[in-house]
Scaffold this motif. Structure first.
Motif, PDB file in Angstrom:
ATOM      1  N   GLU A   1       0.831  -1.203   0.000  1.00  0.00           N
ATOM      2  CA  GLU A   1       0.000   0.000   0.000  1.00  0.00           C
ATOM      3  C   GLU A   1       0.867   1.255   0.000  1.00  0.00           C
ATOM      4  OE1 GLU A   1      -2.676  -0.317   3.295  1.00  0.00           O
ATOM      5  OE2 GLU A   1      -3.913  -1.821   2.288  1.00  0.00           O
ATOM      6  N   TYR A   2       1.842   1.280   0.865  1.00  0.00           N
ATOM      7  CA  TYR A   2       2.736   2.436   0.932  1.00  0.00           C
ATOM      8  C   TYR A   2       3.486   2.610  -0.384  1.00  0.00           C
ATOM      9  CZ  TYR A   2       6.453   5.554   2.320  1.00  0.00           C
ATOM     10  OH  TYR A   2       7.323   6.604   2.373  1.00  0.00           O
ATOM     11  N   SER A   3       3.957   1.528  -0.960  1.00  0.00           N
ATOM     12  CA  SER A   3       4.700   1.587  -2.222  1.00  0.00           C
ATOM     13  C   SER A   3       3.823   2.111  -3.354  1.00  0.00           C
ATOM     14  CB  SER A   3       5.243   0.203  -2.588  1.00  0.00           C
ATOM     15  OG  SER A   3       6.138  -0.247  -1.604  1.00  0.00           O
ATOM     16  N   ILE A   4       2.586   1.650  -3.402  1.00  0.00           N
ATOM     17  CA  ILE A   4       1.655   2.123  -4.433  1.00  0.00           C
ATOM     18  C   ILE A   4       1.410   3.619  -4.277  1.00  0.00           C
ATOM     19  CG2 ILE A   4      -0.753   2.018  -5.203  1.00  0.00           C
ATOM     20  CD1 ILE A   4      -0.618  -1.023  -4.582  1.00  0.00           C
ATOM     21  N   LEU A   5       1.173   4.054  -3.058  1.00  0.00           N
ATOM     22  CA  LEU A   5       0.946   5.488  -2.827  1.00  0.00           C
ATOM     23  C   LEU A   5       2.179   6.303  -3.196  1.00  0.00           C
ATOM     24  CD1 LEU A   5      -1.021   5.334   0.530  1.00  0.00           C
ATOM     25  CD2 LEU A   5      -1.927   5.947  -1.726  1.00  0.00           C
ATOM     26  N   LEU A   6       3.352   5.779  -2.890  1.00  0.00           N
ATOM     27  CA  LEU A   6       4.591   6.470  -3.236  1.00  0.00           C
ATOM     28  C   LEU A   6       4.752   6.573  -4.750  1.00  0.00           C
ATOM     29  CD1 LEU A   6       7.149   7.758  -2.080  1.00  0.00           C
ATOM     30  CD2 LEU A   6       8.207   5.517  -2.172  1.00  0.00           C
ATOM     31  N   ILE A   7       4.501   5.489  -5.453  1.00  0.00           N
ATOM     32  CA  ILE A   7       4.602   5.485  -6.918  1.00  0.00           C
ATOM     33  C   ILE A   7       3.625   6.481  -7.524  1.00  0.00           C
ATOM     34  CG2 ILE A   7       4.097   4.094  -8.980  1.00  0.00           C
ATOM     35  CD1 ILE A   7       5.269   1.685  -7.359  1.00  0.00           C
ATOM     36  N   LEU A   8       2.380   6.461  -7.044  1.00  0.00           N
ATOM     37  CA  LEU A   8       1.358   7.334  -7.620  1.00  0.00           C
ATOM     38  C   LEU A   8       1.509   8.787  -7.187  1.00  0.00           C
ATOM     39  CD1 LEU A   8      -1.732   4.969  -7.480  1.00  0.00           C
ATOM     40  CD2 LEU A   8      -0.337   5.586  -9.464  1.00  0.00           C
TER      41      LEU A   8
ATOM     42  N   GLY B   1      -0.751   6.632 -12.899  1.00  0.00           N
ATOM     43  CA  GLY B   1      -0.357   5.368 -13.498  1.00  0.00           C
ATOM     44  C   GLY B   1      -1.467   4.351 -13.498  1.00  0.00           C
ATOM     45  N   TYR B   2      -1.305   3.386 -14.342  1.00  0.00           N
ATOM     46  CA  TYR B   2      -2.215   2.244 -14.422  1.00  0.00           C
ATOM     47  C   TYR B   2      -1.613   1.091 -13.634  1.00  0.00           C
ATOM     48  CZ  TYR B   2      -4.482   4.785 -18.193  1.00  0.00           C
ATOM     49  OH  TYR B   2      -5.151   5.723 -18.923  1.00  0.00           O
ATOM     50  N   ALA B   3      -2.441   0.084 -13.378  1.00  0.00           N
ATOM     51  CA  ALA B   3      -1.966  -1.073 -12.615  1.00  0.00           C
ATOM     52  C   ALA B   3      -0.728  -1.690 -13.251  1.00  0.00           C
ATOM     53  CB  ALA B   3      -3.078  -2.104 -12.476  1.00  0.00           C
ATOM     54  N   SER B   4      -0.714  -1.782 -14.570  1.00  0.00           N
ATOM     55  CA  SER B   4       0.438  -2.401 -15.240  1.00  0.00           C
ATOM     56  C   SER B   4       1.724  -1.609 -15.005  1.00  0.00           C
ATOM     57  CB  SER B   4       0.180  -2.544 -16.734  1.00  0.00           C
ATOM     58  OG  SER B   4      -0.089  -1.278 -17.322  1.00  0.00           O
ATOM     59  N   SER B   5       1.634  -0.287 -14.997  1.00  0.00           N
ATOM     60  CA  SER B   5       2.837   0.520 -14.753  1.00  0.00           C
ATOM     61  C   SER B   5       3.257   0.441 -13.290  1.00  0.00           C
ATOM     62  CB  SER B   5       2.632   1.972 -15.184  1.00  0.00           C
ATOM     63  OG  SER B   5       1.616   2.593 -14.422  1.00  0.00           O
ATOM     64  N   ILE B   6       2.289   0.316 -12.392  1.00  0.00           N
ATOM     65  CA  ILE B   6       2.614   0.155 -10.967  1.00  0.00           C
ATOM     66  C   ILE B   6       3.334  -1.173 -10.765  1.00  0.00           C
ATOM     67  CG2 ILE B   6       1.638  -0.167  -8.660  1.00  0.00           C
ATOM     68  CD1 ILE B   6      -0.676   1.695  -9.590  1.00  0.00           C
ATOM     69  N   ILE B   7       2.806  -2.236 -11.373  1.00  0.00           N
ATOM     70  CA  ILE B   7       3.437  -3.559 -11.263  1.00  0.00           C
ATOM     71  C   ILE B   7       4.858  -3.506 -11.791  1.00  0.00           C
ATOM     72  CG2 ILE B   7       3.365  -5.924 -12.138  1.00  0.00           C
ATOM     73  CD1 ILE B   7       0.270  -5.685 -12.001  1.00  0.00           C
ATOM     74  N   GLN B   8       5.056  -2.851 -12.920  1.00  0.00           N
ATOM     75  CA  GLN B   8       6.402  -2.754 -13.498  1.00  0.00           C
ATOM     76  C   GLN B   8       7.343  -1.985 -12.584  1.00  0.00           C
ATOM     77  OE1 GLN B   8       7.639  -4.386 -16.232  1.00  0.00           O
ATOM     78  NE2 GLN B   8       9.516  -3.684 -15.262  1.00  0.00           N
ATOM     79  N   ARG B   9       6.878  -0.888 -12.011  1.00  0.00           N
ATOM     80  CA  ARG B   9       7.728  -0.112 -11.099  1.00  0.00           C
ATOM     81  C   ARG B   9       8.101  -0.942  -9.868  1.00  0.00           C
ATOM     82  NH1 ARG B   9       7.172   5.602 -10.937  1.00  0.00           N
ATOM     83  NH2 ARG B   9       8.854   5.447  -9.406  1.00  0.00           N
TER      84      ARG B   9
ATOM     85  N   LYS C   1       8.295  -4.271  -9.829  1.00  0.00           N
ATOM     86  CA  LYS C   1       9.243  -5.270 -10.307  1.00  0.00           C
ATOM     87  C   LYS C   1      10.643  -4.680 -10.433  1.00  0.00           C
ATOM     88  CE  LYS C   1       6.156  -8.301 -12.881  1.00  0.00           C
ATOM     89  NZ  LYS C   1       5.780  -8.795 -14.221  1.00  0.00           N
ATOM     90  N   ASP C   2      10.719  -3.412 -10.837  1.00  0.00           N
ATOM     91  CA  ASP C   2      12.009  -2.747 -10.998  1.00  0.00           C
ATOM     92  C   ASP C   2      12.806  -2.704  -9.692  1.00  0.00           C
ATOM     93  OD1 ASP C   2      11.383  -2.337 -13.649  1.00  0.00           O
ATOM     94  OD2 ASP C   2      10.883  -0.201 -13.403  1.00  0.00           O
ATOM     95  N   VAL C   3      12.083  -2.742  -8.566  1.00  0.00           N
ATOM     96  CA  VAL C   3      12.769  -2.741  -7.260  1.00  0.00           C
ATOM     97  C   VAL C   3      12.613  -4.092  -6.550  1.00  0.00           C
ATOM     98  CG1 VAL C   3      12.697  -0.251  -6.942  1.00  0.00           C
ATOM     99  CG2 VAL C   3      10.784  -1.637  -6.137  1.00  0.00           C
TER     100      VAL C   3
END
Length: 75
Positions: free
Chosen positions: A18-25, A30-38, A40-42
């Motif tokens: 949850e924290y990671s998603i909020l940080l990314i957004l 972003g869309y779910a696919s871009s969140i998943i990719q970000r 995966k990048d870490v």
């Protein structure tokens, strides 16, 4: 005892996601696919089936707004 430990792991993972998603957004939309990719990048591997319920939960808590809701809010 193992059940308690596993439950704690699950809750901690959910909190980190949850924290990671909020940080990314917070950096950009972003869309779910871009969140998943970000994630995966870490080296945080998650499935779409995990992300969507978290996004819905965060939206219900008022922490996220989808594009349609944002447009209605503006108008």
């Amino acid at each position: 005892m193992e059940n308690i430990i596993e439950n704690n792991r699950t809750q901690m993972r959910r909190g980190v996601l949850e924290y990671s998603i909020l940080l990314i957004l917070s950096a950009s939309d972003g869309y779910a696919s871009s969140i998943i990719q970000r994630l995966k990048d870490v080296n945080i591997i998650v499935a779409e089936g995990t992300i969507y319920p978290l996004l819905i939960r965060l939206k219900k808590l008022g922490l996220l707004m989808d594009l349609f809701s944002a447009l209605q809010f503006i108008m």
